[in-house]
Design a protein around this motif. Structure first.
Motif, PDB file in Angstrom:
ATOM      1  N   LEU A  55      23.019  26.669  48.313  1.00  0.00           N
ATOM      2  CA  LEU A  55      22.580  25.440  48.961  1.00  0.00           C
ATOM      3  C   LEU A  55      22.731  24.290  47.971  1.00  0.00           C
ATOM      4  O   LEU A  55      22.276  24.376  46.829  1.00  0.00           O
ATOM      5  CB  LEU A  55      21.115  25.558  49.410  1.00  0.00           C
ATOM      6  CG  LEU A  55      20.514  24.292  50.036  1.00  0.00           C
ATOM      7  CD1 LEU A  55      21.234  23.942  51.325  1.00  0.00           C
ATOM      8  CD2 LEU A  55      19.019  24.495  50.288  1.00  0.00           C
ATOM      9  N   GLY A  56      23.438  23.228  48.402  1.00  0.00           N
ATOM     10  CA  GLY A  56      23.645  22.070  47.546  1.00  0.00           C
ATOM     11  C   GLY A  56      22.999  20.824  48.133  1.00  0.00           C
ATOM     12  O   GLY A  56      22.736  20.738  49.338  1.00  0.00           O
ATOM     13  N   GLU A  57      22.746  19.829  47.271  1.00  0.00           N
ATOM     14  CA  GLU A  57      22.061  18.605  47.709  1.00  0.00           C
ATOM     15  C   GLU A  57      22.680  17.389  47.040  1.00  0.00           C
ATOM     16  O   GLU A  57      23.133  17.456  45.895  1.00  0.00           O
ATOM     17  CB  GLU A  57      20.570  18.681  47.372  1.00  0.00           C
ATOM     18  CG  GLU A  57      19.780  17.483  47.889  1.00  0.00           C
ATOM     19  CD  GLU A  57      18.321  17.554  47.465  1.00  0.00           C
ATOM     20  OE1 GLU A  57      17.452  17.321  48.304  1.00  0.00           O
ATOM     21  OE2 GLU A  57      18.078  17.860  46.274  1.00  0.00           O
ATOM     22  N   GLN A  58      22.719  16.307  47.794  1.00  0.00           N
ATOM     23  CA  GLN A  58      23.101  15.003  47.249  1.00  0.00           C
ATOM     24  C   GLN A  58      21.802  14.308  46.821  1.00  0.00           C
ATOM     25  O   GLN A  58      20.998  13.887  47.667  1.00  0.00           O
ATOM     26  CB  GLN A  58      23.804  14.180  48.344  1.00  0.00           C
ATOM     27  CG  GLN A  58      24.997  13.392  47.848  1.00  0.00           C
ATOM     28  CD  GLN A  58      24.582  12.127  47.084  1.00  0.00           C
ATOM     29  OE1 GLN A  58      23.409  11.884  46.813  1.00  0.00           O
ATOM     30  NE2 GLN A  58      25.555  11.323  46.718  1.00  0.00           N
ATOM     31  N   PRO A  59      21.487  14.254  45.512  1.00  0.00           N
ATOM     32  CA  PRO A  59      20.167  13.761  45.076  1.00  0.00           C
ATOM     33  C   PRO A  59      19.820  12.373  45.592  1.00  0.00           C
ATOM     34  O   PRO A  59      18.650  12.081  45.862  1.00  0.00           O
ATOM     35  CB  PRO A  59      20.284  13.779  43.545  1.00  0.00           C
ATOM     36  CG  PRO A  59      21.358  14.785  43.266  1.00  0.00           C
ATOM     37  CD  PRO A  59      22.332  14.669  44.390  1.00  0.00           C
ATOM     38  N   ARG A  60      20.799  11.514  45.719  1.00  0.00           N
ATOM     39  CA  ARG A  60      20.502  10.129  46.104  1.00  0.00           C
ATOM     40  C   ARG A  60      20.069  10.041  47.567  1.00  0.00           C
ATOM     41  O   ARG A  60      19.137   9.303  47.913  1.00  0.00           O
ATOM     42  CB  ARG A  60      21.735   9.259  45.883  1.00  0.00           C
ATOM     43  CG  ARG A  60      21.516   7.770  46.145  1.00  0.00           C
ATOM     44  CD  ARG A  60      22.715   6.965  45.707  1.00  0.00           C
ATOM     45  NE  ARG A  60      23.933   7.423  46.359  1.00  0.00           N
ATOM     46  CZ  ARG A  60      24.310   7.030  47.589  1.00  0.00           C
ATOM     47  NH1 ARG A  60      23.558   6.182  48.270  1.00  0.00           N
ATOM     48  NH2 ARG A  60      25.428   7.473  48.106  1.00  0.00           N
TER      49      ARG A  60
END
Length: 923
Positions: free
Chosen positions: A157-162
């Motif tokens: 699972l990946g995330e775009q922090p912004r």
């Protein structure tokens, strides 16, 4: 964008692999090639061609594929590619094509031993991913946690922090997983282009196939897969049955849409179905098409979709990968995947949904878990053991589930109508009985007067009827005993399969832990122990394992030998099972090189066939002709052919439909259509005669006529591109080459090539086609073109399952002839000795096949000047050995001439004297 990128040239910084082959090393990160430790200059296009061949090592890459990959969108001539290949060979020192093989008429194949590693020495299969890492080429995204892992990759699972947006990344650990990712991309594009929003599959947003580790970037559904979603809801049993059935109906709709455009899923299960909980009711989407397949390539061509993941030598369609719990029975036996295989998996999921447990396998007695008779019918229709009896379309299952309430009402109304009809029928019957009772009273007086007159005749008829009834009773009792015995055998076999195979799956701690090969091996070892009291059932299971489950030849032979012994114990030598098992054993022994054992098995089977059918039956004649061919006894084949021609049509078509032995032999020798039986058998007998005459070098116009008629007969029956005609056409080609009629032979080679072109380049037919082209060039004096083809064919033979079969040894003999002509006499002698040692070990010293191989070795030793060694090999031939060669054989004449040409060597006791005098009358 740079010019290199516009030409399809990868950015140097995105590649971190090092390829090592022979003395050459290619650093893909630096785009540097070194040979023997020294830099080797290679211009850009040539480097791109070399890299493409490395990425498809072991495969035949066509010229068209190289044009598309290196000169995308440009029109170039074939000479440009030829110049690139010349520069590559010069840089690598590949003068003998030991690194890159030229496949004439097709393209090139990288065949050298290859090592691949990450730059800096990191193992390319080690992902070493950690939370907080950035996926390659995605600096604005970071990995949060691992969602799953397997032998070929990991899911994160990946995330775009912004923005907080989340996505799923599927990483490939090795080449197998990379091929799976490519296949999934291709099938997603086909589904999306064909169905749009109705595709019902997990959306693939982007992908990276350039920089390791490669991955797919997919949408994230927080509810997870079907199994996770149901567990979060308190378990599948806690969800209403109507909601469960609605989910299965949705899955059926998604599957039917994929099938409609020619896409097979091949690994349908709850963990590959994702849940979109943002809707009410929830919706499902199909995921993980990495094991999928397309039923036809035309749909990809229609939408202009590149066939990523479908270009490897081994087709994805040939793979029966999948989770064993959801794998259809026919896929376990090696049959190709079809729509019915996906429907079977869907039926298992329907059963699990009704039972309230996605971990429950479909095992005997599953009906006890399904109270609703309509649902039992629906599940049974989807999981029938015979694919042709299953539902034809997944949408039919969806329709049934959505109309379950109306079907229940209709069934209830039909039941009520049936009860009313039964009640009315009873009333009518009672009225009829009353009417007949009145009439019967009136007739009794008349009957009493007539009874005395006919009493004597009725007594005699009663005695005869009693005798007939007793006879029928005996026949019925015998039929009942046979039926009971057959049912007991079937139940024993079914019980063994269910307990040992499905039971082994149930005993696994979880579905992912099932190792089907281990279960098969353990079950095969326990056949006699479990079925010791049922020898016929044990024999049948041994036959099933030998034919369906076992790929190693030694184990198949072991199962067949045990089946022969057990059937003999239960049925005797004339039993149907005994005969079929022994004939199957003889066939496998012949193809694996155990010729002496094969001949022994054939002799025993033939004696039993004669006792069963008689000497003149075509089935017996055909089997006897096959036996004579294996024994290289050419003379008796012609009389058997005449016997077939003289056999009446009724005899060719006769046979009890329930006779399994006749069915087995007809499928081996005859066409399935009765009116073609004679033509097929005659053409088959001619083919065996042509084959034997060719090997004995008894080649003349009559031999060519036999071969021509055999080819023409099978072409007329099945068509010129049929596989039935390939072997006789190849034999006819070889005879024409021996007769010097090269132009006619080349025409047959081209026709053969058209028939086998759709097959894999590494298949049996394609390998031997390249060998036959090499033989043609050898006869035409083109040794430089013949030798690479023959070496390539010999190398290809090593990958066959029966790599020691007759045709493979013949390939090595032809290669030895070419090596001898090229002047490489040591290599030729070594090849001849290899073939001779194999034939002596498997066919015996006195076999005609062995004598022919000995003649080749004598010629090679003589050409090398080793006259004493040649004479020593010649003197080992006894009169008994030469007795198997007809006087007209060119080999027999050649060895007579050698013997006369070397009179100075003394004759040893028991050795051959003057061969011309001793065998002038033939064997």
């Amino acid at each position: 964008m740079s010019t290199d990128q516009q030409d399809g040239w990868p950015e140097k910084a995105s590649i971190a692999r090092r390829w090592t082959f022979g003395t050459a090393v290619l650093d893909e990160a630096a785009l540097e090639l070194t040979v023997n430790g020294q830099p080797a200059a290679l211009e850009r296009k040539s480097m791109m061609v070399l890299l493409h061949l490395l990425h498809h090592a072991g495969e035949v890459v066509t010229k068209e594929e190289l044009f598309d990959a290196v000169w995308t969108g440009r029109v170039v001539t074939e000479s440009v590619l030829t110049r690139c290949m010349s520069r590559i060979r010069a840089a690598l020192g590949d003068r003998d094509q030991s690194i890159i093989k030229t496949v004439h008429g097709y393209g090139y194949r990288f065949s050298a031993e290859l090592q691949l590693e990450q730059a800096g020495g990191q193992d390319a299969s080690d992902l070493s991913l950690e939370p907080g890492d950035h996926p390659p080429l995605r600096p604005n995204w970071c990995l949060l946690r691992r969602l799953g892992s397997g032998g070929h990759g990991e899911v994160w699972l990946g995330e775009q922090p912004r923005t907080g947006e989340k996505r799923v990344y599927k990483f490939a650990r090795n080449a197998v997983a990379l091929s799976s990712l490519k296949r999934e991309i291709t099938l997603y594009r086909l589904l999306h282009e064909s169905l749009g929003e109705d595709a019902g599959c997990v959306e693939i947003l982007d992908w990276n196939l350039q920089q390791a580790p490669c991955y797919l970037e997919c949408e994230y559904l927080p509810a997870g897969n079907l199994q996770d979603w149901s567990a979060a809801a308190g378990g599948l049993a806690g969800i209403s049955l109507d909601e469960r059935l609605g989910l299965i109906a949705q899955i059926a709709d998604r599957l039917a849409a994929a099938h409609a455009i020619g896409v097979l899923h091949k690994d349908l299960k709850p963990t590959n179905v994702l849940v979109d909980a943002t809707h009410e009711p929830v919706r499902v989407r199909l995921g993980d098409f990495g094991s999928g397949a397309v039923m036809t390539q035309s749909s990809l061509e229609h939408w202009g979709i590149t066939r990523l993941g479908f270009t490897r030598t081994r087709s994805a369609d040939s793979s029966n990968s999948g989770t064993p719990m959801y794998l259809a029975p026919e896929l376990m036996t090696g049959q190709p995947a079809t729509i019915q295989g996906d429907i079977y998996a869907l039926g298992v999921m329907l059963y699990q949904a009704v039972a309230g447990d996605f971990g429950k396998p479909l095992a005997p007695g599953w009906e006890n878990d399904v109270a609703d008779p309509l649902l039992r019918e629906d599940i049974a229709a989807a999981v029938d053991g015979e694919p042709q009896r299953r539902l034809k379309d997944a949408s039919e299952l969806a329709r049934r589930l959505r109309k379950l309430d109306s079907r229940r009402r209709q069934r209830q109304q039909m039941e009520q109508a049936r009860r009313r009809e039964l009640r009315n029928r009873r009333l009518r019957r009672d009225l009829v009985r009353l009417r007949w009772a009145v009439m019967l009273t009136l007739l009794l007086a008349l009957a009493a007067s007539i009874a005395g007159t006919i009493a004597y005749r009725e007594r005699n008829e009663a005695v005869a009827a009693k005798r007939q009834a007793l006879s029928l009773r005996d026949e019925a009792q015998q039929a009942r005993r046979e039926s009971d015995e057959a049912r007991a055998i079937t139940e024993a076999v079914s019980g063994f399969m269910n307990e040992q195979l499905l039971g082994g799956m149930r005993r696994a701690p979880q579905p992912q832990a099932v190792n089907f090969e281990t279960i098969l091996e353990q079950a095969g070892a326990r056949i006699d122990e479990v079925l010791g009291e049922h020898p016929a059932a044990a024999a049948r299971v041994h036959m099933i394992f030998a034919r369906r489950f076992v790929t190693r030849r030694d184990r198949s032979l072991g199962h067949l030998e045990r089946a022969v012994a057990l059937y003999g114990q239960a049925q005797g030598e004339l039993g149907e099972g005994s005969l079929i098992a022994r004939l199957t054993l003889a066939e496998l022994q012949m193809h694996t090189g155990l010729f002496e054992k094969s001949l022994d098995s054939y002799q025993v089977a033939l004696q039993a066939l004669v006792r069963r059918y008689g000497e003149t039956h075509p089935l017996v004649i055909a089997e006897r002709a096959r036996w004579h061919f294996v024994a290289m006894q050419i003379g008796p084949i012609a009389p058997h052919l005449e016997a077939v021609l003289a056999a009446p049509d009724a005899l060719l078509r006769a046979g009890d439909p329930g006779d399994e032995v006749a069915w087995y032999l007809r499928n081996r020798h005859f066409s399935a259509e009765p009116d073609k039986a004679r033509a097929h058998l005659v053409a088959d007998a001619r083919m065996h005669g042509c084959w034997a005459l060719l090997r004995l070098r008894m080649i003349d116009a009559a031999t060519e006529a036999i071969c021509r008629e055999s080819t023409r007969g099978l072409e007329d029956l099945y068509g010129k591109r049929s596989l039935h005609a390939l072997i006789p056409r190849a034999l006819h080609t070889a005879v024409l080459i021996e007769l010097g009629r090269l132009q006619e032979a080349w025409a047959l080679l081209e026709l053969y090539g058209e028939a086998v072109r759709p097959m894999s380049p590494q298949s049996f037919w394609r390998v031997f086609h390249r060998r036959n082209i090499g033989i043609w060039h050898l006869a035409n004096g083109e040794l430089d073109r013949a030798l690479p083809l023959l070496q390539d064919a010999a190398q290809g033979c090593a990958s066959f399952l029966n790599c020691d079969a007759i045709e493979v040894m013949y390939t090595y003999e032809v290669l030895a002839d070419a090596l001898l002509q090229s002047g490489d006499r040591p290599a030729a002698i070594a090849a001849y000795r290899r073939v001779l040692q194999w034939r002596e070990a498997h066919q015996g010293e006195a076999s005609a096949w062995t004598v022919l191989s000995r003649a080749g070795l004598i010629a090679a030793l003589h050409a090398d000047g080793q006259l004493a060694a040649a004479r020593e090999v010649l003197d080992e031939l006894t009169p008994a050995m030469l007795g198997g060669l007809p006087p007209g054989s060119a080999y027999r004449q050649r060895m007579d001439a050698w013997r006369l040409a070397w009179p100075e060597a003394p004759d040893a006791p028991g050795r051959v004297g003057n061969l011309s005098e001793e065998h002038q009358d033939g064997p």
